[in-house]
Design a protein around this motif. Structure first.
Motif, PDB file in Angstrom:
ATOM      1  N   GLU A   1      24.116  -8.492  10.930  1.00  0.00           N
ATOM      2  CA  GLU A   1      25.466  -8.648  10.379  1.00  0.00           C
ATOM      3  C   GLU A   1      26.239  -9.730  11.121  1.00  0.00           C
ATOM      4  N   LEU A   2      26.024  -9.811  12.423  1.00  0.00           N
ATOM      5  CA  LEU A   2      26.698 -10.838  13.204  1.00  0.00           C
ATOM      6  C   LEU A   2      26.239 -12.230  12.759  1.00  0.00           C
ATOM      7  N   ARG A   3      24.954 -12.373  12.508  1.00  0.00           N
ATOM      8  CA  ARG A   3      24.426 -13.671  12.069  1.00  0.00           C
ATOM      9  C   ARG A   3      24.931 -14.029  10.670  1.00  0.00           C
ATOM     10  N   LEU A   4      25.176 -13.028   9.853  1.00  0.00           N
ATOM     11  CA  LEU A   4      25.690 -13.261   8.506  1.00  0.00           C
ATOM     12  C   LEU A   4      27.205 -13.441   8.491  1.00  0.00           C
ATOM     13  N   GLY A   5      27.835 -13.361   9.643  1.00  0.00           N
ATOM     14  CA  GLY A   5      29.274 -13.558   9.729  1.00  0.00           C
ATOM     15  C   GLY A   5      30.095 -12.340   9.375  1.00  0.00           C
ATOM     16  N   ASN A   6      29.472 -11.165   9.344  1.00  0.00           N
ATOM     17  CA  ASN A   6      30.159  -9.920   8.997  1.00  0.00           C
ATOM     18  C   ASN A   6      30.497  -9.168  10.279  1.00  0.00           C
ATOM     19  N   GLY A   7      31.592  -9.577  10.933  1.00  0.00           N
ATOM     20  CA  GLY A   7      31.978  -8.964  12.203  1.00  0.00           C
ATOM     21  C   GLY A   7      32.282  -7.487  12.078  1.00  0.00           C
TER      22      GLY A   7
ATOM     23  N   ARG B   1       0.826  -1.210   0.000  1.00  0.00           N
ATOM     24  CA  ARG B   1       0.000   0.000   0.000  1.00  0.00           C
ATOM     25  C   ARG B   1       0.858   1.256   0.000  1.00  0.00           C
ATOM     26  N   ASN B   2       1.985   1.190   0.689  1.00  0.00           N
ATOM     27  CA  ASN B   2       2.853   2.361   0.819  1.00  0.00           C
ATOM     28  C   ASN B   2       4.289   1.882   0.992  1.00  0.00           C
ATOM     29  N   ALA B   3       5.039   1.903  -0.101  1.00  0.00           N
ATOM     30  CA  ALA B   3       6.413   1.390  -0.092  1.00  0.00           C
ATOM     31  C   ALA B   3       7.343   2.216   0.790  1.00  0.00           C
ATOM     32  N   ARG B   4       6.898   3.405   1.194  1.00  0.00           N
ATOM     33  CA  ARG B   4       7.735   4.283   2.024  1.00  0.00           C
ATOM     34  C   ARG B   4       7.339   4.246   3.499  1.00  0.00           C
ATOM     35  N   ASN B   5       6.570   3.273   3.878  1.00  0.00           N
ATOM     36  CA  ASN B   5       6.204   3.142   5.280  1.00  0.00           C
ATOM     37  C   ASN B   5       7.419   2.613   6.045  1.00  0.00           C
ATOM     38  N   ASN B   6       8.127   3.521   6.704  1.00  0.00           N
ATOM     39  CA  ASN B   6       9.395   3.163   7.340  1.00  0.00           C
ATOM     40  C   ASN B   6       9.209   2.191   8.504  1.00  0.00           C
ATOM     41  N   GLU B   7       8.106   2.332   9.218  1.00  0.00           N
ATOM     42  CA  GLU B   7       7.860   1.413  10.324  1.00  0.00           C
ATOM     43  C   GLU B   7       7.671  -0.008   9.808  1.00  0.00           C
ATOM     44  N   ALA B   8       6.946  -0.149   8.693  1.00  0.00           N
ATOM     45  CA  ALA B   8       6.746  -1.481   8.110  1.00  0.00           C
ATOM     46  C   ALA B   8       8.067  -2.059   7.620  1.00  0.00           C
ATOM     47  N   LEU B   9       8.930  -1.220   7.052  1.00  0.00           N
ATOM     48  CA  LEU B   9      10.241  -1.691   6.593  1.00  0.00           C
ATOM     49  C   LEU B   9      11.060  -2.219   7.770  1.00  0.00           C
ATOM     50  N   TYR B  10      11.097  -1.447   8.849  1.00  0.00           N
ATOM     51  CA  TYR B  10      11.855  -1.889  10.018  1.00  0.00           C
ATOM     52  C   TYR B  10      11.274  -3.173  10.598  1.00  0.00           C
ATOM     53  N   GLN B  11       9.947  -3.202  10.762  1.00  0.00           N
ATOM     54  CA  GLN B  11       9.331  -4.367  11.393  1.00  0.00           C
ATOM     55  C   GLN B  11       9.460  -5.618  10.526  1.00  0.00           C
ATOM     56  N   LEU B  12       9.424  -5.454   9.201  1.00  0.00           N
ATOM     57  CA  LEU B  12       9.609  -6.608   8.327  1.00  0.00           C
ATOM     58  C   LEU B  12      11.036  -7.137   8.450  1.00  0.00           C
ATOM     59  N   ALA B  13      12.008  -6.234   8.518  1.00  0.00           N
ATOM     60  CA  ALA B  13      13.388  -6.670   8.746  1.00  0.00           C
ATOM     61  C   ALA B  13      13.502  -7.427  10.067  1.00  0.00           C
ATOM     62  N   HIS B  14      12.815  -6.914  11.081  1.00  0.00           N
ATOM     63  CA  HIS B  14      12.854  -7.526  12.408  1.00  0.00           C
ATOM     64  C   HIS B  14      12.269  -8.937  12.383  1.00  0.00           C
ATOM     65  N   VAL B  15      11.088  -9.086  11.773  1.00  0.00           N
ATOM     66  CA  VAL B  15      10.443 -10.397  11.790  1.00  0.00           C
ATOM     67  C   VAL B  15      11.211 -11.403  10.929  1.00  0.00           C
ATOM     68  N   LEU B  16      11.809 -10.952   9.833  1.00  0.00           N
ATOM     69  CA  LEU B  16      12.616 -11.858   9.010  1.00  0.00           C
ATOM     70  C   LEU B  16      13.857 -12.329   9.778  1.00  0.00           C
ATOM     71  N   TYR B  17      14.442 -11.437  10.561  1.00  0.00           N
ATOM     72  CA  TYR B  17      15.570 -11.838  11.398  1.00  0.00           C
ATOM     73  C   TYR B  17      15.132 -12.899  12.409  1.00  0.00           C
ATOM     74  N   LEU B  18      13.956 -12.679  13.007  1.00  0.00           N
ATOM     75  CA  LEU B  18      13.444 -13.652  13.980  1.00  0.00           C
ATOM     76  C   LEU B  18      13.141 -14.991  13.328  1.00  0.00           C
ATOM     77  N   LYS B  19      12.854 -14.967  12.022  1.00  0.00           N
ATOM     78  CA  LYS B  19      12.580 -16.208  11.279  1.00  0.00           C
ATOM     79  C   LYS B  19      13.864 -16.799  10.687  1.00  0.00           C
ATOM     80  N   ASN B  20      15.008 -16.283  11.141  1.00  0.00           N
ATOM     81  CA  ASN B  20      16.321 -16.776  10.708  1.00  0.00           C
ATOM     82  C   ASN B  20      16.577 -16.555   9.220  1.00  0.00           C
ATOM     83  N   ASP B  21      16.012 -15.493   8.681  1.00  0.00           N
ATOM     84  CA  ASP B  21      16.269 -15.111   7.291  1.00  0.00           C
ATOM     85  C   ASP B  21      17.026 -13.786   7.298  1.00  0.00           C
ATOM     86  N   ALA B  22      18.270 -13.862   7.759  1.00  0.00           N
ATOM     87  CA  ALA B  22      19.060 -12.649   7.964  1.00  0.00           C
ATOM     88  C   ALA B  22      19.370 -11.925   6.660  1.00  0.00           C
TER      89      ALA B  22
END
Length: 269
Positions: free
Chosen positions: A234-240, A185-206
């Motif tokens: 980055e830590l999960r991806l091995g990028n210290g 609906r809105n590609a510039r919804n910054n909160e949705a971008l952050y939260q999607l990154a967060h949930v993907l990390y929690l699903k082990n899709d770093a």
């Protein structure tokens, strides 16, 4: 975290400025007669709603200025003018919530929805309140109603709030769907971008989490939560080195944040 900027009133309330104005040109006699006729034709209910609107605007202004007692007086007066003016119920619900009176806040959020059952803003507001009260399943009903309103300006906000509520309940797949719908609906919804990154990390899709966090950061956004998430990704991806860069940014930009203090404590161990 549900962010209040996403869920307050759907209407912009304006206050008239009081200052001297140049004298207007004379008004034609016919226009004066027409105005008088319109005033006569206005109903008692119309006048009550106008009084409620004016006092609601004043109440919201006082609340925004931190003058809660004055705000309560104006909003109470608004409801005395008309108990059917939904925005007055919404604003006084927000005020009650800020004062820690959740019982009265719930009454007025619900009353606003009862008055405008198909409107997006009151349904979204009540959904957020229910979610914060730990009633995720009930909240979802109102988020769904908000999205169905074809005249609601920000359905992406309701979808983001719905996803965040699902995330709090560890419903990761449902939350991801809601965040993706919000971005559709809105590609510039910054909160949705952050939260999607967060949930993907929690699903082990770093890897995909990194992509959405980069989109979030590309918009110029930054927060302690986002920088800590960047470090973890980055830590999960091995990028210290990348992980340490996020820590440096966190300590520089938000040195007093809980996240920065936590990383300092870890470094001392």
């Amino acid at each position: 975290m549900l962010r209040k900027c996403s869920w307050l009133l759907g209407a912009t309330l304006l206050l008239a400025a009081c200052h001297s104005q140049p004298k207007p040109p004379p008004v034609p006699k016919d226009a004066l007669n027409a105005d008088h006729l319109n005033l006569k034709q206005s109903t008692k209910e119309d006048r009550a709603l106008e009084g409620a609107r004016i006092h609601t605007e004043l109440g919201q202004q006082y609340m925004q200025n931190g003058q809660f007692q004055d705000a309560m007086e104006k909003l109470t007066k608004a409801l005395q003018f008309s108990d059917k003016y939904a925005p007055a119920h919404t604003v006084i619900a927000v005020l009650y919530e800020r004062l820690g009176d959740d019982a009265n806040a719930a009454i007025h959020y619900k009353r606003a929805v009862d008055l405008e059952p198909k409107k997006g803003a009151p349904n979204n507001n009540y959904g957020v309140f229910l979610c914060k009260s730990g009633k995720a399943a009930e909240a979802q009903v109102y988020f769904d109603r908000a999205v169905l309103d074809p005249y609601y300006d920000t359905p992406d906000v309701a979808l983001t709030n719905a996803g965040t509520c699902q995330l709090k309940s560890n419903q990761y797949d449902t939350a991801e769907i809601d965040f993706r719908k919000a971005l559709a609906r809105n590609a510039r919804n910054n909160e949705a971008l952050y939260q999607l990154a967060h949930v993907l990390y929690l699903k082990n899709d770093a890897f995909r989490a990194r992509a959405f966090l980069q989109r979030y950061e590309a918009s110029g956004q930054s927060s302690p939560d986002a920088l800590k998430l960047g470090h973890d990704i980055e830590l999960r991806l091995g990028n210290g080195e990348g992980a340490q860069d996020y820590i440096r940014r966190l300590r520089t930009q938000f040195p007093d944040s809980e996240q920065a203090r936590a990383t300092d404590a870890t470094a001392r161990q």
